[in-house]
Design an enzyme around this catalytic site. Sequence first.
Site, mmCIF file in Angstrom:
data_model
loop_
_atom_site.group_PDB
_atom_site.id
_atom_site.type_symbol
_atom_site.label_atom_id
_atom_site.label_comp_id
_atom_site.label_asym_id
_atom_site.label_seq_id
_atom_site.Cartn_x
_atom_site.Cartn_y
_atom_site.Cartn_z
ATOM 1 N N LYS A 1 56.062 -7.972 -3.264
ATOM 2 C CA LYS A 1 57.074 -7.054 -3.796
ATOM 3 C C LYS A 1 58.360 -7.777 -4.180
ATOM 4 O O LYS A 1 59.018 -7.412 -5.151
ATOM 5 C CB LYS A 1 57.371 -5.952 -2.773
ATOM 6 C CG LYS A 1 56.228 -4.964 -2.597
ATOM 7 C CD LYS A 1 56.604 -3.824 -1.670
ATOM 8 C CE LYS A 1 55.481 -2.805 -1.572
ATOM 9 N NZ LYS A 1 55.847 -1.654 -0.709
ATOM 10 N N LYS B 1 43.828 -1.621 -8.504
ATOM 11 C CA LYS B 1 43.912 -0.366 -7.768
ATOM 12 C C LYS B 1 44.762 0.646 -8.526
ATOM 13 O O LYS B 1 45.764 0.296 -9.153
ATOM 14 C CB LYS B 1 44.519 -0.647 -6.390
ATOM 15 C CG LYS B 1 44.437 0.515 -5.418
ATOM 16 C CD LYS B 1 44.961 0.079 -4.051
ATOM 17 C CE LYS B 1 44.951 1.242 -3.074
ATOM 18 N NZ LYS B 1 45.498 0.851 -1.765
ATOM 19 N N LYS C 1 50.946 4.147 -8.465
ATOM 20 C CA LYS C 1 52.084 4.912 -8.978
ATOM 21 C C LYS C 1 52.931 4.080 -9.929
ATOM 22 O O LYS C 1 53.592 4.622 -10.807
ATOM 23 C CB LYS C 1 52.994 5.357 -7.824
ATOM 24 C CG LYS C 1 52.347 6.098 -6.688
ATOM 25 C CD LYS C 1 53.389 6.313 -5.585
ATOM 26 C CE LYS C 1 52.791 6.861 -4.323
ATOM 27 N NZ LYS C 1 53.790 7.000 -3.251
#
Length: 356
Positions: free
Chosen positions: A125, A218, A221
């Site tokens: 991240k 995957k 969002k």
Amino acid sequence: MTAHPRLAPFQPRVFSGMQPTGNLHLGNYLGALQRWVAMQETHDCIYCIVDLHAITQGPEVWGGPEGLRKATREVAAAYLAAGLGPKRAIIFNQSQVSGHAELGWVFNCIARLGWLNRMTQFKEKAGKDRENASIGLYDYPVLMAADILVYRATHVPVGEDQKQHLELARDIAQKFNFDFGDRIRALGLDSGEYLPLPEPLIAGPAPRVMSLRDGTKKMSKSDPSDYSRINLTDDADTIALKVKKAKTDPEPLPSEEAGLKGRPEAENLVTIYAALSGQAPDAVLKEYGGGQFSRFKQALGDVAVNHLAPIAAQMRRYLADPASIDAILFDGADRARVIAEPVYRDVKEILGFIHR
């Protein structure tokens, strides 16, 4: 100060939660929500909306104050529309229960820097600009441990991507019990184990839902393409269109599951159909194998609409009355506090803090 009551052993309890960032989608539903709904019938369950975790990156990511309120209510509406019952499980948003953050600080003093340096999600991240990442983004696995252990939860439904964080929670609990074992036994718990080592409930047959645009990634969002996912807020026409536009390959569907190897998009669509229809993938392929994707996509669109459109409609009804959502979250937070506050009080007593 009056004598502290004897410490009680922990009892079986399930805890899990989702962040209020971005729309919940089909992957969240099949990978987690559907399972949570079943578990509430047989387990003591606490399902949280982890809004403290949502702010670990800048407001441009979590949407600022109004965006956070909106997203928190949307996740709550999704929980309820999917079938979680506020009388059967505890549903609340994390920031209403101060024990999460308070125990998180204690665990910051239990956890070790080397443990956190091994967490792969922070590296992913933060990317190359790690020096500008927030302390919260680096430290949030410790808060996750507190989320679980402030309820002394014994089981946590998690995906593979969170398993490392659950291992950290187990390490923290184990070190706490070891460091303060004599004190715990002196307070009446002969095992010396006040905190459980929470067990992961990794979804066995539950599907790993992949992007509709790239079967190797995957469903997420954060994907910039809305056509990569089916959002739980999508209406029937949008669901059907996204299925129709889903990426496939030029070969017909195989008649057996082994034929899906090396064909990620085909495998993903068959997996979604099987999960939504309650069939095994082999049964799906027996019906549609050898045929073109156009016929299969039409059937998949129908199954997806029949299953998901009622959830979207129910979400819209909840979101039209935000006060009713807030009331459920307030009630859930009150019930969660009844469990969390004695745990943190015990922790203070174990550590030697002077308290009422």
